[in-house]
Structures are given as C-alpha cells and as structure tokens.
Design a protein around this motif. Structure first.
Motif: not given
Length: 163
Positions: A16, A31, A79, A83
């Motif tokens: 990431v 992702l 995630v 990000l």
C-alpha cells in the motif's frame, strides 16, 4: 493506469505504501485479496470422509470459509483506510498464483511483496508464490520489501567457478 495490489497478511502495508508513493492519483487501484482453497478443502474432505455422514450442517469447512471471508473483509477495510484514496476491493478464491495472474490481465502494474527469506538479499527472498508471479505476470511488476531491505553485505557469494 490500472494498478493491482496483491494483499497478503503481514506484507500488505508495504504494498500500500508503494502505491501511495509510485502510482499517480489518477490511477485505478484494485486491492486484491485471494483466499486459497487449502484449509477449508481439507476440513470438507475430513468431514465428508470420517465425521459427517448424514449431518452436512456440521461441516467445519463451511465455518472456515466464513472465517476466511470475514478476515479478508477486515484486511480489505484496513488496506483501504491506509491507502487513503478510492480503490476497488476484489476478493477471489482459488489457487493464489493463478488468481493473481488472471486479475493482472490488462493491468498496467502489479504490486506485491517478497514472501521468502527476508533476512538477506538474494533469490531466496522470493517464495514460490511471488516467484511464480514475477515469472508469469502479464504486466510490469513492482516488487517491494515488506520491511527495510537487508544490507549489501548479505548478498550470497557467487557460485564457484568451473573451468
């Protein structure tokens, strides 16, 4: 630009961070989390063969699949938060290497992290899954270290010279 980020528990933060550093803001970021069939498949097989005749509602493989889905959803949420920009979340199930290669078809970049011996530089820093993806990805690959890379002194010695 379409960027696929293969997420693996334990190494995804480095992937990431690499996207945040190297992919333009305008890039479409996907992702990707892939769940392998191994553990639920073994549980299904053991249950069917030995334990569960006549009681399919007790199959532990179903519970393991549900737990895997919950874990994947939690990883994808963490995630996406790290990000800090829009991304598409994609979950796949199957043989990991094949699923990642298939997801990378038509992509401009595949981002993944080393999965082998990360204590030294060299070919053993790539485990079987990442080696397969480096060899077979249908697009450029950005390979990152999950932690700071070892020093140059860790490079293995060259093979002996044969006359």
């Amino acid at each position: 630009m379409r960027v696929i980020v293969w997420l693996v528990e334990g190494t995804w933060p480095a992937c990431v961070d690499a996207v945040r550093t190297h992919a333009p803001e305008s890039a479409e970021v996907v992702l990707l989390h892939v769940s392998g069939p191994d553990v639920p498949g073994v549980a299904h097989g053991a249950f069917a063969g030995l334990l569960g005749r006549g009681h399919p509602e007790r199959d532990p493989g179903v519970l393991l699949e549900e737990l895997g889905g919950t874990s994947a959803a939690e990883v994808l949420a963490a995630v996406a938060e790290r990000l800090g920009r829009p991304a598409v979340c994609e979950e796949r199930a199957g043989r990991v290497e094949r699923e990642v290669v298939a997801a990378a078809e038509g992509a401009d970049l595949l981002v993944l992290a080393r999965d082998g011996d990360r204590s030294r530089l060299g070919p053993r820093s790539l485990g079987p899954a990442v080696r397969c993806l480096v060899d077979h990805a249908p697009c450029p690959v950005l390979l990152v270290w999950p932690e700071p890379a070892p020093g140059l002194a860790t490079i293995p010695p060259p093979p002996p010279h044969h006359p």
